[in-house]
Design a protein around this motif. Structure first.
Motif, PDB file in Angstrom:
ATOM      1  N   LYS A 261    -112.654-104.909 140.817  1.00  0.00           N
ATOM      2  CA  LYS A 261    -111.970-106.183 141.082  1.00  0.00           C
ATOM      3  C   LYS A 261    -112.279-107.199 139.979  1.00  0.00           C
ATOM      4  CE  LYS A 261    -112.002-109.989 144.391  1.00  0.00           C
ATOM      5  NZ  LYS A 261    -112.493-110.479 145.665  1.00  0.00           N
ATOM      6  N   VAL A 262    -113.545-107.300 139.624  1.00  0.00           N
ATOM      7  CA  VAL A 262    -113.968-108.245 138.583  1.00  0.00           C
ATOM      8  C   VAL A 262    -113.372-107.847 137.237  1.00  0.00           C
ATOM      9  CG1 VAL A 262    -115.960-109.171 137.334  1.00  0.00           C
ATOM     10  CG2 VAL A 262    -116.077-108.885 139.813  1.00  0.00           C
ATOM     11  N   VAL A 263    -113.455-106.572 136.901  1.00  0.00           N
ATOM     12  CA  VAL A 263    -112.938-106.093 135.606  1.00  0.00           C
ATOM     13  C   VAL A 263    -111.437-106.307 135.514  1.00  0.00           C
ATOM     14  CG1 VAL A 263    -112.555-104.033 134.197  1.00  0.00           C
ATOM     15  CG2 VAL A 263    -114.803-104.463 135.188  1.00  0.00           C
ATOM     16  N   LEU A 264    -110.723-106.058 136.592  1.00  0.00           N
ATOM     17  CA  LEU A 264    -109.272-106.268 136.558  1.00  0.00           C
ATOM     18  C   LEU A 264    -108.926-107.727 136.324  1.00  0.00           C
ATOM     19  CD1 LEU A 264    -108.142-103.826 139.359  1.00  0.00           C
ATOM     20  CD2 LEU A 264    -107.813-103.588 136.897  1.00  0.00           C
TER      21      LEU A 264
ATOM     22  N   GLU B 251    -106.332-114.077 132.468  1.00  0.00           N
ATOM     23  CA  GLU B 251    -105.918-115.384 132.962  1.00  0.00           C
ATOM     24  C   GLU B 251    -107.067-116.386 132.897  1.00  0.00           C
ATOM     25  OE1 GLU B 251    -104.430-114.473 136.844  1.00  0.00           O
ATOM     26  OE2 GLU B 251    -102.627-113.513 136.047  1.00  0.00           O
ATOM     27  N   GLN B 252    -108.305-115.858 132.843  1.00  0.00           N
ATOM     28  CA  GLN B 252    -109.505-116.676 132.712  1.00  0.00           C
ATOM     29  C   GLN B 252    -110.435-115.972 131.726  1.00  0.00           C
ATOM     30  OE1 GLN B 252    -110.645-116.520 136.912  1.00  0.00           O
ATOM     31  NE2 GLN B 252    -110.415-118.748 136.978  1.00  0.00           N
TER      32      GLN B 252
ATOM     33  N   ILE C  30    -114.905-116.109 134.926  1.00  0.00           N
ATOM     34  CA  ILE C  30    -114.924-115.106 135.996  1.00  0.00           C
ATOM     35  C   ILE C  30    -116.355-114.830 136.440  1.00  0.00           C
ATOM     36  CG2 ILE C  30    -114.389-112.691 136.548  1.00  0.00           C
ATOM     37  CD1 ILE C  30    -111.943-113.071 134.603  1.00  0.00           C
ATOM     38  N   ALA C  31    -117.257-114.710 135.488  1.00  0.00           N
ATOM     39  CA  ALA C  31    -118.671-114.472 135.821  1.00  0.00           C
ATOM     40  C   ALA C  31    -119.214-115.621 136.668  1.00  0.00           C
ATOM     41  CB  ALA C  31    -119.488-114.301 134.554  1.00  0.00           C
ATOM     42  N   ALA C  32    -118.883-116.848 136.305  1.00  0.00           N
ATOM     43  CA  ALA C  32    -119.346-118.001 137.070  1.00  0.00           C
ATOM     44  C   ALA C  32    -118.755-117.997 138.479  1.00  0.00           C
ATOM     45  CB  ALA C  32    -118.977-119.294 136.341  1.00  0.00           C
TER      46      ALA C  32
ATOM     47  N   PRO D  31    -122.323-113.121 132.416  1.00  0.00           N
ATOM     48  CA  PRO D  31    -121.184-112.730 131.579  1.00  0.00           C
ATOM     49  C   PRO D  31    -121.453-111.426 130.820  1.00  0.00           C
ATOM     50  CG  PRO D  31    -121.695-115.042 131.260  1.00  0.00           C
ATOM     51  CD  PRO D  31    -122.787-114.472 132.105  1.00  0.00           C
ATOM     52  N   VAL D  32    -122.706-111.194 130.468  1.00  0.00           N
ATOM     53  CA  VAL D  32    -123.064-109.961 129.766  1.00  0.00           C
ATOM     54  C   VAL D  32    -122.812-108.757 130.676  1.00  0.00           C
ATOM     55  CG1 VAL D  32    -124.970-108.662 128.733  1.00  0.00           C
ATOM     56  CG2 VAL D  32    -124.728-111.110 128.281  1.00  0.00           C
ATOM     57  N   MET D  33    -123.175-108.871 131.949  1.00  0.00           N
ATOM     58  CA  MET D  33    -122.977-107.780 132.889  1.00  0.00           C
ATOM     59  C   MET D  33    -121.485-107.522 133.099  1.00  0.00           C
ATOM     60  SD  MET D  33    -124.661-107.067 136.630  1.00  0.00           S
ATOM     61  CE  MET D  33    -124.354-108.707 137.219  1.00  0.00           C
ATOM     62  N   VAL D  34    -120.705-108.571 133.221  1.00  0.00           N
ATOM     63  CA  VAL D  34    -119.260-108.423 133.400  1.00  0.00           C
ATOM     64  C   VAL D  34    -118.657-107.734 132.180  1.00  0.00           C
ATOM     65  CG1 VAL D  34    -117.080-109.662 133.671  1.00  0.00           C
ATOM     66  CG2 VAL D  34    -119.092-110.385 134.972  1.00  0.00           C
TER      67      VAL D  34
END
Length: 67
Positions: free
Chosen positions: A14-17, A23-24, A29-31, A37-40
């Motif tokens: 979901k996060v990766v998509l 769009e962001q 998205i990480a926030a 953000p590194v993990m994402v």
């Protein structure tokens, strides 16, 4: 000592998509999900590598998310 969080494959997808939709930013998205953000970014790389290796799971999750 703080325990490590474990995230499901569905949550990661979901996060990766969201990142792939562009769009962001990754930072936004990480926030939103209170993640690094590194993990994402790492999840994104893993997702793309697996889809290039012929694993059908990332592609299947991608298709389902747009239905």
């Amino acid at each position: 000592m703080k325990k490590r969080n474990r995230y499901t494959a569905e949550f990661k997808a979901k996060v990766v998509l969201e990142v792939l939709r562009e769009e962001q930013t990754v930072n936004e998205i990480a926030a939103k999900y209170e993640l690094s953000p590194v993990m994402v970014s790492r999840w994104k790389v893993e997702f793309l590598e697996r889809s290039l290796q012929g694993s059908r799971l990332p592609l299947a999750l991608f298709v389902v998310s747009y239905m």
